[in-house]
Design a protein around this motif. Structure first.
Motif, PDB file in Angstrom:
ATOM      1  N   ASN A 121       0.803  -1.215   0.000  1.00 39.94           N
ATOM      2  CA  ASN A 121       0.000   0.000   0.000  1.00 39.94           C
ATOM      3  C   ASN A 121       0.840   1.271   0.000  1.00 39.94           C
ATOM      4  O   ASN A 121       0.324   2.353  -0.254  1.00 39.94           O
ATOM      5  N   SER A 122       2.135   1.158   0.274  1.00 41.12           N
ATOM      6  CA  SER A 122       2.990   2.336   0.277  1.00 41.12           C
ATOM      7  C   SER A 122       3.211   2.878  -1.120  1.00 41.12           C
ATOM      8  O   SER A 122       3.566   4.049  -1.297  1.00 41.12           O
ATOM      9  N   GLY A 123       3.065   2.021  -2.138  1.00 38.70           N
ATOM     10  CA  GLY A 123       3.310   2.427  -3.514  1.00 38.70           C
ATOM     11  C   GLY A 123       4.783   2.517  -3.853  1.00 38.70           C
ATOM     12  O   GLY A 123       5.140   2.962  -4.955  1.00 38.70           O
ATOM     13  N   LYS A 124       5.657   2.082  -2.939  1.00 37.15           N
ATOM     14  CA  LYS A 124       7.091   2.220  -3.157  1.00 37.15           C
ATOM     15  C   LYS A 124       7.783   0.890  -3.445  1.00 37.15           C
ATOM     16  O   LYS A 124       8.960   0.853  -3.777  1.00 37.15           O
ATOM     17  N   LEU A 125       7.041  -0.209  -3.298  1.00 37.11           N
ATOM     18  CA  LEU A 125       7.523  -1.512  -3.719  1.00 37.11           C
ATOM     19  C   LEU A 125       6.308  -2.391  -3.980  1.00 37.11           C
ATOM     20  O   LEU A 125       5.192  -2.068  -3.562  1.00 37.11           O
ATOM     21  N   THR A 126       6.507  -3.488  -4.685  1.00 37.20           N
ATOM     22  CA  THR A 126       5.395  -4.383  -4.987  1.00 37.20           C
ATOM     23  C   THR A 126       5.506  -5.640  -4.135  1.00 37.20           C
ATOM     24  O   THR A 126       6.560  -5.962  -3.592  1.00 37.20           O
ATOM     25  N   VAL A 127       4.398  -6.376  -4.060  1.00 38.34           N
ATOM     26  CA  VAL A 127       4.344  -7.594  -3.260  1.00 38.34           C
ATOM     27  C   VAL A 127       3.651  -8.682  -4.069  1.00 38.34           C
ATOM     28  O   VAL A 127       2.564  -8.465  -4.619  1.00 38.34           O
ATOM     29  N   GLN A 128       4.273  -9.850  -4.157  1.00 34.53           N
ATOM     30  CA  GLN A 128       3.705 -11.001  -4.851  1.00 34.53           C
ATOM     31  C   GLN A 128       2.976 -11.882  -3.839  1.00 34.53           C
ATOM     32  O   GLN A 128       3.405 -12.036  -2.694  1.00 34.53           O
ATOM     33  N   LYS A 129       1.858 -12.509  -4.289  1.00 32.78           N
ATOM     34  CA  LYS A 129       1.116 -13.425  -3.420  1.00 32.78           C
ATOM     35  C   LYS A 129       0.711 -14.677  -4.201  1.00 32.78           C
ATOM     36  O   LYS A 129       0.131 -14.570  -5.271  1.00 32.78           O
ATOM     37  N   SER A 130       1.036 -15.837  -3.625  1.00 36.88           N
ATOM     38  CA  SER A 130       0.549 -17.103  -4.180  1.00 36.88           C
ATOM     39  C   SER A 130      -0.695 -17.572  -3.448  1.00 36.88           C
ATOM     40  O   SER A 130      -1.390 -18.475  -3.906  1.00 36.88           O
ATOM     41  N   GLN A 131      -0.977 -16.994  -2.284  1.00 43.88           N
ATOM     42  CA  GLN A 131      -2.132 -17.312  -1.477  1.00 43.88           C
ATOM     43  C   GLN A 131      -2.426 -16.115  -0.585  1.00 43.88           C
ATOM     44  O   GLN A 131      -1.603 -15.215  -0.464  1.00 43.88           O
ATOM     45  N   ALA A 155       8.750  -6.179 -12.014  1.00 44.21           N
ATOM     46  CA  ALA A 155       7.350  -5.750 -12.005  1.00 44.21           C
ATOM     47  C   ALA A 155       7.118  -4.665 -13.049  1.00 44.21           C
ATOM     48  O   ALA A 155       8.028  -3.894 -13.368  1.00 44.21           O
ATOM     49  N   PRO A 156       5.904  -4.584 -13.598  1.00 46.43           N
ATOM     50  CA  PRO A 156       5.593  -3.458 -14.494  1.00 46.43           C
ATOM     51  C   PRO A 156       5.557  -2.164 -13.698  1.00 46.43           C
ATOM     52  O   PRO A 156       5.590  -2.178 -12.462  1.00 46.43           O
ATOM     53  N   LEU A 157       5.506  -1.037 -14.380  1.00 44.85           N
ATOM     54  CA  LEU A 157       5.503   0.246 -13.675  1.00 44.85           C
ATOM     55  C   LEU A 157       4.326   0.301 -12.697  1.00 44.85           C
ATOM     56  O   LEU A 157       3.257  -0.263 -12.947  1.00 44.85           O
ATOM     57  N   TYR A 158       4.537   0.961 -11.562  1.00 48.88           N
ATOM     58  CA  TYR A 158       3.503   0.997 -10.530  1.00 48.88           C
ATOM     59  C   TYR A 158       3.715   2.220  -9.654  1.00 48.88           C
ATOM     60  O   TYR A 158       4.764   2.873  -9.690  1.00 48.88           O
ATOM     61  N   GLY A 159       2.720   2.516  -8.831  1.00 47.32           N
ATOM     62  CA  GLY A 159       2.849   3.643  -7.924  1.00 47.32           C
ATOM     63  C   GLY A 159       1.556   3.951  -7.203  1.00 47.32           C
ATOM     64  O   GLY A 159       0.603   3.156  -7.195  1.00 47.32           O
TER      65      GLY A 159
END
Length: 732
Positions: free
Chosen positions: A73-83, A630-634
């Motif tokens: 939720n910070s928009g400064k890094l991404t997080v992957q989830k398998s579950q 990761a693709p671009l995000y923010g």
């Protein structure tokens, strides 16, 4: 995006906030002191390395399930989830074992941290955190192996003495939350008992997350994706595939988690303190949701069961801090013990045999660091020693008869251990008030041993031993050219020593792909150059830009492998292609991150973040996309705050990931993405907090307001749909 932002402005309504002062507008400053993650005090104005902080106030206000969601939720890094019970942070194109997790100065990464996707971050209770610091870029000179992409430093709440509690002997807080998207219920209590020289802090959290509902609305012109049409039920040992009455409900994704912490502080004198820090986290079984949706060749679901067993983490730390060891020198000593248990439980559809594999890891750690003032600088030096031991076991159970039999283990079932001993030194000083610099270096030695007592696959060897000399360095230069401009340059190297997971695991990565041991792997290394430009105007405006380029040497990647002269092996009833971890060629990562903060009006803060990363690898087969990119995000947000009021409306966005940009290694989980790759997405969110009674805060909000159906890059489960939540905090 501009149209979406104005929608946020229209949606905002004013609500109240509790008596805890927020940090959002106050964060427009460069004089903030960064302490724990750097092992010495340093104002952000003089830092060459990019560090972003998330405060306790922000963590509480976000009201999300786990610390992994706080990071996302910070928009400064991404997080992957398998579950749902997962969360693998990605920093600058590095993930899992290439990102270091640290809690209260103790490294969490151990000898079985894998290179794919990890869920270990969720074992740190978000409710017991004082602060989270994200270190972007190589951090090996600070903490050693694994910090190729950066490090996440979790700082938990401290036990406080009477002098720190306004002379209240007993104080604390109670927090409770409910969310509609998974019908989750959580309760947290912490109590601080204060004395003049003694203090104790007790903390407990209980969380019950139900099955997660995905969004119901189509994401733009993209097709619907990831709906749960069928699931498996088992009656009297007979598996049956049944239709899901609500295809938007991700059946069998819920789980429970319990977290406890106990701290004791003894202030022996004004300059000497002793501390004991105990943490324990455990869960129910956590369904591995992506595996429960895998389909076999005949069109049926492949697995009847696929769970991570209870994930347990115990940490005990003794800390001694001495402010005046000798002339202008401070000392910190950590003695730590960790005990981690994780397991995998799976059974194929129609099979009576349930496979259970359990890993138990124990880690002994010793860390000592010293800070000495020398002339106009600070000299930091010390040692880190960690000893890891692993016991890997497995068995197969017939669900009808209860009979058990031996089963091949995920890791070698003999003696498995690693030892790392390293020393480090850094010096930070100023040439003049405008120009400062830092120099740091680390060197050490590591030993890894692994023995196979039994041999299900007829391996050509029964033991693996590796010895590696490790080293890294960093140089930083910061020029505060004017009162409103900061220029920074940072050049740093990092390394990651192969662990048991790299060298000797036997694991079915995805159906039809079997990973086997490879004893010939070397450490992977990186060199990164950062260039930062920050423009700010006191508390009113800040515009930070960081450009980076990373060269990755001897990257460890998963690829096809010849095993005993064969490219395929019969494993658990099916023919699997053989893969193994290997050093391959060179990697190249470039990217930049921009953060803008502006106080538009008094008590109104605008903030925006933008992240772009591009990565490739060149080996004997040519050039190919690097995994975990990761693709671009923010994030774009607007926050209102006053003494008792806070409300935030924000937009999270993610760009498209085309098929051609997916790594051929398989780590990007293309099989769990739509046919044309991961589409772009954006969500609108509104969060508020209200103070209605003294010492009481009511949190409420709605996430994913438009109920968009989407899945974050490389994840195996759809993101939450529209979520209404309410929470309360009482401070005493």
């Amino acid at each position: 995006m501009r149209k979406g932002f104005f929608k946020i402005l229209i949606c905002i309504s004013i609500s109240g906030y509790a008596q805890v002062k927020t940090d959002s507008i106050q964060s427009i400053k460069l004089d903030e002191i960064i302490l724990n993650p750097l092992r010495h005090e340093q104002p952000k104005r003089k830092l060459a390395q990019q560090i972003e902080s998330i405060s306790k106030t922000s963590i509480e206000f976000q009201n999300v399930p786990t610390i992994a969601d706080v990071l996302a939720n910070s928009g400064k890094l991404t997080v992957q989830k398998s579950q749902q019970g997962g969360g693998s942070p990605v920093i600058r194109g590095f993930e899992a074992s290439r990102v270091l997790l640290v809690v209260d100065g103790v490294r969490m990464n151990n000898l079985i941290y894998r290179s794919g996707h990890l869920q270990n971050s969720i074992t740190v209770d978000r409710n017991m955190l004082e602060k989270v610091d994200v270190l972007f870029g190589p951090s090996s000179t600070l903490y050693g192996s694994d910090a190729l992409g950066g490090a996440v430093y979790f700082q938990t709440k401290a036990a406080r003495l009477l002098s720190q509690t306004d002379h209240k002997k007993i104080s604390g807080s109670a927090i409770s939350n409910y969310s509609s998207v998974n019908e989750s219920k959580s309760v947290h209590v912490d109590v601080n008992v204060a004395g003049k020289k003694w203090a104790g802090l007790s903390s407990a959290s209980m969380n019950d997350w139900g099955d997660l509902k995905m969004g119901r609305q189509r994401n733009g012109s993209n097709a619907y994706f990831g709906e749960r049409l069928f699931y498996v039920v088992t009656n009297n040992g007979l598996d049956q595939q049944v239709a899901n009455n609500d295809k938007y409900l991700q059946k069998f994704s819920g789980y429970k988690q319990y977290d406890f912490m106990q701290k004791v502080l003894f202030q022996a004198s004004s300059s000497l303190s002793h501390g004991l820090n105990l943490q324990y986290s455990t869960t129910s079984d956590i369904p591995r949701y992506d595996r429960l949706t895998d389909v076999s060749a005949n069109g049926d679901l492949r697995s009847a069961e696929w769970n991570y067993g209870p994930q347990k983490r115990f940490l005990a730390v003794y800390k001694m801090a001495k402010d005046q060891l000798f002339r202008q020198t401070k000392m910190n000593i950590h003695l730590s013990y960790q005990n981690i248990e994780e397991s995998r439980i799976n059974r194929n559809f129609g099979s009576q045999n349930r496979n259970s594999r359990t890993e138990k890891v124990s880690v002994l750690g010793f860390s000592a660091d010293f800070n000495s003032k020398i002339n106009r600088g600070i000299l930091t030096y010390g040692v880190d020693v960690y000893r890891d031991d692993l016991n890997s076991s497995a068995f197969q159970e017939n669900i009808i008869t209860g009979a058990t039999s031996d089963l091949d283990t995920r890791y070698p079932d003999g003696q498995n251990s690693s030892l790392r001993a390293e020393g480090f030194v850094s010096y930070a000083a100023s040439f003049n008030p405008e120009l400062s610099y830092s120099l740091s270096a680390r060197a050490g030695y590591s030993i890894l041993k692994s023995e196979m007592d039994t041999n299900f696959l007829n391996l050509p060897f029964t033991a693996i031993e590796q010895r590696n000399t490790t080293y890294s360095g960093a140089f930083g230069l910061v020029n505060n050219a004017t009162k409103n401009i900061k220029l920074s340059f940072n050049l740093a190297s990092a390394y990651r020593v192969p662990n048991i997971d790299d060298l000797s695991k036997i694991f079915e990565s995805t159906p039809g792909i079997l990973i086997v041991p490879n004893e010939q792997i070397k450490p992977e290394k990186s060199v990164t150059a950062d260039l930062g430009i920050t423009i700010w105007n006191q508390r009113r405006f800040q515009f930070e830009n960081v450009f980076y380029i990373t060269k990755l040497y001897d990257p460890i990647r998963l690829d096809t492998f010849g095993f005993n002269g064969q490219n395929t092996i019969e494993y658990e009833g099916q023919t699997s292609v053989v893969y193994a971890n290997q050093n391959q060629g060179k990697g190249h990562i470039t990217g930049f991150m921009s953060v803008i903060k502006a106080e538009i009006f008094k008590s109104v803060l605008f903030e925006g973040t933008f992240n772009f990363t591009q990565g490739s690898i060149r080996n004997a087969d040519g050039r190919a996309p690097l995994d975990h990119i990761a693709p671009l995000y923010g994030k774009v947000s607007l926050t209102y705050q006053s003494k008792k009021v806070m409300v935030e409306g924000y937009l999270l966005y993610n760009g498209k990931k085309d098929l051609k940009d997916y790594s051929p290694s398989g780590e990007d989980n293309l099989q769990y993405a739509p046919a044309n790759g991961a589409p772009s997405w954006q969500t609108y969110n509104l969060k508020t907090a209200l103070s209605i009674i003294k010492n009481t805060t009511i949190f409420s909000g709605v996430e994913n307001i438009l109920d968009i159906q989407y899945r974050t890059f490389s994840s195996g489960i759809n993101a939450p749909g529209r979520n209404f939540y309410v929470g309360a905090k009482y401070v005493f």
